[in-house]
Scaffold this active site. Structure first.
Site, PDB file in Angstrom:
ATOM      1  N   ALA A 245      18.504  28.664 -13.222  1.00 28.68           N
ATOM      2  CA  ALA A 245      17.234  29.243 -13.664  1.00 28.68           C
ATOM      3  C   ALA A 245      16.309  29.592 -12.505  1.00 28.68           C
ATOM      4  O   ALA A 245      15.154  29.940 -12.728  1.00 28.68           O
ATOM      5  CB  ALA A 245      16.531  28.298 -14.622  1.00 28.68           C
ATOM      6  N   ALA A 246      16.812  29.537 -11.271  1.00 29.55           N
ATOM      7  CA  ALA A 246      15.937  29.795 -10.118  1.00 29.55           C
ATOM      8  C   ALA A 246      15.369  31.209 -10.154  1.00 29.55           C
ATOM      9  O   ALA A 246      14.190  31.434  -9.847  1.00 29.55           O
ATOM     10  CB  ALA A 246      16.693  29.555  -8.820  1.00 29.55           C
ATOM     11  N   GLY A 247      16.196  32.177 -10.549  1.00 31.48           N
ATOM     12  CA  GLY A 247      15.719  33.548 -10.632  1.00 31.48           C
ATOM     13  C   GLY A 247      14.654  33.711 -11.703  1.00 31.48           C
ATOM     14  O   GLY A 247      13.685  34.469 -11.526  1.00 31.48           O
ATOM     15  N   ASP A 248      14.805  33.005 -12.826  1.00 29.12           N
ATOM     16  CA  ASP A 248      13.799  33.067 -13.880  1.00 29.12           C
ATOM     17  C   ASP A 248      12.505  32.402 -13.434  1.00 29.12           C
ATOM     18  O   ASP A 248      11.409  32.876 -13.765  1.00 29.12           O
ATOM     19  CB  ASP A 248      14.323  32.407 -15.151  1.00 29.12           C
ATOM     20  CG  ASP A 248      15.477  33.173 -15.770  1.00 29.12           C
ATOM     21  OD1 ASP A 248      15.543  34.405 -15.582  1.00 29.12           O
ATOM     22  OD2 ASP A 248      16.325  32.543 -16.432  1.00 29.12           O
TER      23      ASP A 248
END
Length: 312
Positions: A245-248
């Site tokens: 979820a780092a991109g989110d």
């Protein structure tokens, strides 16, 4: 008054398994752990924005099943306005996620109820009109994404599109985007040129949209606009646990930073905006899971200050 972000997008239940390595085609590997986590790019970015300090509305769809109840409850618990979240017959969306010991992942998504979100209603349009930033992705039908972007443009609401999952985009949508957020793979697909040089991707993309944010994982992020601005910021140095979820987290925080600046991204503000978003992505990657790993504002501020030397 708090910054307001409206997210039109997907909600999925993530079925996550960890393993020593990701399987190759035709290969079975023995995993270590299994868990279910509320996710979906739209829902994740809404939770990320809410935890980063914005008032957030979510427009989406879940199924009339146990997964749908979990997804709705997760959004409500994050303080998100879910009046735009429909419940439809059939299953909710799911994502099958494998994560290896190097924190890399592979994901397969079954859209389920998300595929039914084909248009906005009057209440959705009112929410978009009242927002500072409209945040979009591509896990719901393109018709709804384009309609939402068109409503935002008509109301002078800034449109941020995270073009994921990667796909070529029609001019009708690109013409409505203020800020495009993509990783290198997504950038290549949208630009229609498969190169691994960030500068070339940025040059191609600013021919399609006025501002581009290119995420580079552990290498940080880059920015370009049609005024000739080109800049790059490093990411915090961390020990990554799970990058799912780092991109989110990055994109949700970016939307908040923009909303707090009236939806405006310029050469002067881009370094701080991108650095703060990088801090959010890195803080997320230090914890396992998707929505459960999305960081609160104080965690983002702390990592931002430790890395870049100032509070956001």
């Amino acid at each position: 008054m708090s910054a307001r972000v409206v997210v039109v997008g997907s909600a999925n239940l993530d079925l996550v398994v960890t393993a020593p390595q990701l399987p190759k085609p035709g290969e079975t590997v023995l995993g270590d752990d299994f868990r279910t986590v509320p996710g979906g790019k739209g829902a994740n970015q809404a939770v990320a924005a809410a935890r980063a300090g914005a008032d957030c509305d979510f427009v989406g769809a879940v199924g009339a099943d146990e997964f749908g109840t979990q997804l709705r409850d997760n959004l409500v618990a994050a303080g998100i306005d879910v009046r735009g979240l429909r419940t439809v017959d059939g299953p909710s969306g799911v994502a099958l996620i494998a994560v290896d010991h190097a924190a890399e992942n592979c994901i397969v998504v079954a859209p389920g109820a998300n595929a039914t979100l084909t248009a906005l209603d009057d209440a959705d349009r009112t929410a978009v009109a009242a927002a500072d930033v409209l945040l979009l992705q591509l896990e719901v039908p393109l018709a709804a994404v384009t309609q939402a972007a068109g409503q935002a443009r008509a109301e002078a609401t800034t449109v941020v599109l995270n073009a994921a999952p990667a796909r070529p985009l029609p001019d009708e949508l690109l013409d409505l985007v203020d800020v495009l957020v993509v990783n290198e793979h997504e950038a290549a697909v949208v630009a229609g040129m498969f190169v691994d040089e960030p500068a070339a991707l940025l040059d191609a993309l600013v021919g399609l949209v006025p501002r581009v944010v290119l995420t580079l994982g552990a290498r940080g992020a880059a920015y370009a606009d049609r005024h000739g601005t080109r800049l790059r910021v490093p990411a915090p140095t961390i020990d990554a646990v799970d990058t799912t979820a780092a991109g989110d987290a990055f994109t949700g925080a970016l939307a908040v930073a923009l909303a707090e600046r009236g939806g405006t991204l310029t050469a002067d503000t881009a370094p701080a905006v991108l650095s703060w978003a990088c801090a959010a992505g890195a803080a997320c990657a230090q914890r396992p899971g998707a929505s459960t790993a999305l960081p609160a504002r104080d965690a983002i501020d702390a990592l931002y200050a430790a890395t870049y030397g100032a509070g956001e």
